[in-house]
Scaffold this active site. Structure first.
Site, PDB file in Angstrom:
ATOM      1  N   ASP A 147     -68.017 -85.553  -6.207  1.00 25.37           N
ATOM      2  CA  ASP A 147     -66.661 -85.916  -5.780  1.00 25.37           C
ATOM      3  C   ASP A 147     -66.267 -87.304  -6.293  1.00 25.37           C
ATOM      4  OD1 ASP A 147     -66.064 -83.605  -4.427  1.00 25.37           O
ATOM      5  OD2 ASP A 147     -66.820 -84.322  -2.498  1.00 25.37           O
ATOM      6  N   TYR A 160     -80.640 -86.416  -4.038  1.00 24.12           N
ATOM      7  CA  TYR A 160     -79.607 -87.435  -3.806  1.00 24.12           C
ATOM      8  C   TYR A 160     -80.182 -88.581  -2.982  1.00 24.12           C
ATOM      9  CZ  TYR A 160     -75.921 -84.009  -5.014  1.00 24.12           C
ATOM     10  OH  TYR A 160     -75.113 -83.110  -5.657  1.00 24.12           O
ATOM     11  N   ARG A 203     -70.768 -80.370  -9.504  1.00 23.20           N
ATOM     12  CA  ARG A 203     -69.728 -81.385  -9.447  1.00 23.20           C
ATOM     13  C   ARG A 203     -70.167 -82.516  -8.533  1.00 23.20           C
ATOM     14  NH1 ARG A 203     -65.052 -77.053  -7.802  1.00 23.20           N
ATOM     15  NH2 ARG A 203     -65.377 -75.691  -9.615  1.00 23.20           N
ATOM     16  N   ARG A 224     -72.856 -86.080   2.285  1.00 20.77           N
ATOM     17  CA  ARG A 224     -72.054 -87.045   3.045  1.00 20.77           C
ATOM     18  C   ARG A 224     -71.851 -86.575   4.494  1.00 20.77           C
ATOM     19  NH1 ARG A 224     -67.124 -87.495  -0.822  1.00 20.77           N
ATOM     20  NH2 ARG A 224     -66.263 -88.674   0.930  1.00 20.77           N
TER      21      ARG A 224
END
Lengths: 251, 251
Positions: free
Chosen positions: B47, B105, B45, B192
């Protein structure tokens, strides 16, 4: 001031009643700061939807202001789609438009599906023959009459421009390309008309040696359609002397 | 399928009632094409607000479809914020989530005014000390318990991850940087939280050698705040064998 903006959010550079424009937003911010009505003069207009990373503008302020604090105030008072990158005190005689020596635009396209850059690149389908576009491009270099690539109708205006750089560049990602073009001056709608005509060459609708004939016609109808605005970015305006600190000069 | 999306437009990857999600939009498109209800399974997933350039998902179709035509149909039926970059037929046993070996990422920031990239970069102020962040970053490499960087509360879940790459990269434009991180798996909100903690180090709120202590705590409250979602992009998911034609493999 060195100004970046997202053309998506504005009806172009030039102030107009009742619609958001970049010039209008900057003039409102200056008015808030100075409590005076001041004209913000750009190096040139950009049409609705066209972006800038390096527009240059000047403003005559009624009282002295610290350049760095003025940059902060302008960024605080303008919408997110405008970023004032630098503010420097200019000579009294400086004029952002008349003193500009060279402008540089990039036109960004993609031929493969793309989501993140879709507001800043034009989707071109089918995939054009970039080798044909590359073969045609050098015909644009030098000093020519570009009336066939100008949207404005007028017999009395000078349509002669000198292009010093014109090149198609393939980027790191498959199907991502951009067209770089620099010159002394550009007519209204000129870059988009050049790109639209080059894409017709890339799509085989015109021969690769078509550009001299189009230029000779001195008639907008001789050129191809205007490529859509979201792919176009005013990257840089150059003056006799460097206006910005060295770290802002890199391409 | 290899999927790019603009997280601005969606409430994250995972399907939810009454709000637009990437998984939901893809499943609706597949349902239109196949007239059957099919689950689209992603590698993981993301966000709300987080972007992807290289999400990977699989779907079991009730009947065979040509991969290239399917790609065209999916792009025609999904909103502009989703681009299906590639579709390839997979082995029957392929699973986008369980078979993923490595995820990568990038987290994009800017410390100077910026307009065109404002939906895809986080504005960090004041300018952090990148040398401190660079000094701290190698402590993340290798196999560690990352529970302090995980949003989900649960005692029974494995919080051990192996990071194989972590690096701050300065880009061509002044004040534009990104954090690259790759590893075998990532916990909920982990990138994050890592960026938020590194920025606290860059801002002098924590010593440059703080990360081992934060990891040892195994408590989300020991780490810094979550950096905001718009700067984060899922760039790439890797599998045992290459899934895509060579031209889509370059970084």
């Amino acid at each position: 001031m060195l100004v970046e903006y997202d053309g998506t959010d504005f009806h172009g550079w030039q102030v107009q009643p009742d619609v958001p424009t970049v010039q209008g937003a900057l003039e409102e911010a200056v008015e808030t700061i100075t409590s005076a009505s001041c004209r913000v003069t750009g190096s040139g207009r950009t049409d609705a939807g066209v972006h800038a990373r390096g527009q240059v503008a000047h403003v005559d302020l009624p009282t002295p202001h610290d350049a760095f604090r003025l940059r902060g105030s302008l960024n605080g008072l303008t919408p997110g789609g405008i970023a004032v990158r630098c503010v420097e005190r200019a000579e009294d005689t400086f004029h952002a438009r008349y003193d500009a020596r060279r402008r540089r635009y990039h036109y960004f396209i993609h031929t493969q599906p793309c989501a993140l850059d879709r507001h800043r690149r034009t989707h071109v389908r089918p995939v054009p023959h970039f080798d044909r576009m590359r073969a045609a491009t050098p015909d644009l270099l030098g000093t020519h009459h570009f009336g066939s690539f100008c949207l404005t109708q007028s017999d009395t205006t000078n349509r002669v421009c000198t292009l010093t750089h014109a090149q198609w560049v393939e980027e790191d990602r498959r199907g991502f390309w951009h067209f770089e073009v620099a010159g002394t001056r550009f007519l209204h709608g000129m870059v988009r008309a050049l790109v639209g005509t080059l894409l017709e060459i890339g799509h085989g609708k015109r021969p690769a040696d078509a550009l001299p004939t189009v230029m000779d016609a001195q008639d907008r109808r001789a050129a191809g359609p205007s490529a859509s605005p979201e792919g176009l970015v005013l990257e840089r305006v150059e003056y006799e002397r460097d206006l910005w600190p060295e770290h802002e000069r890199k391409d």
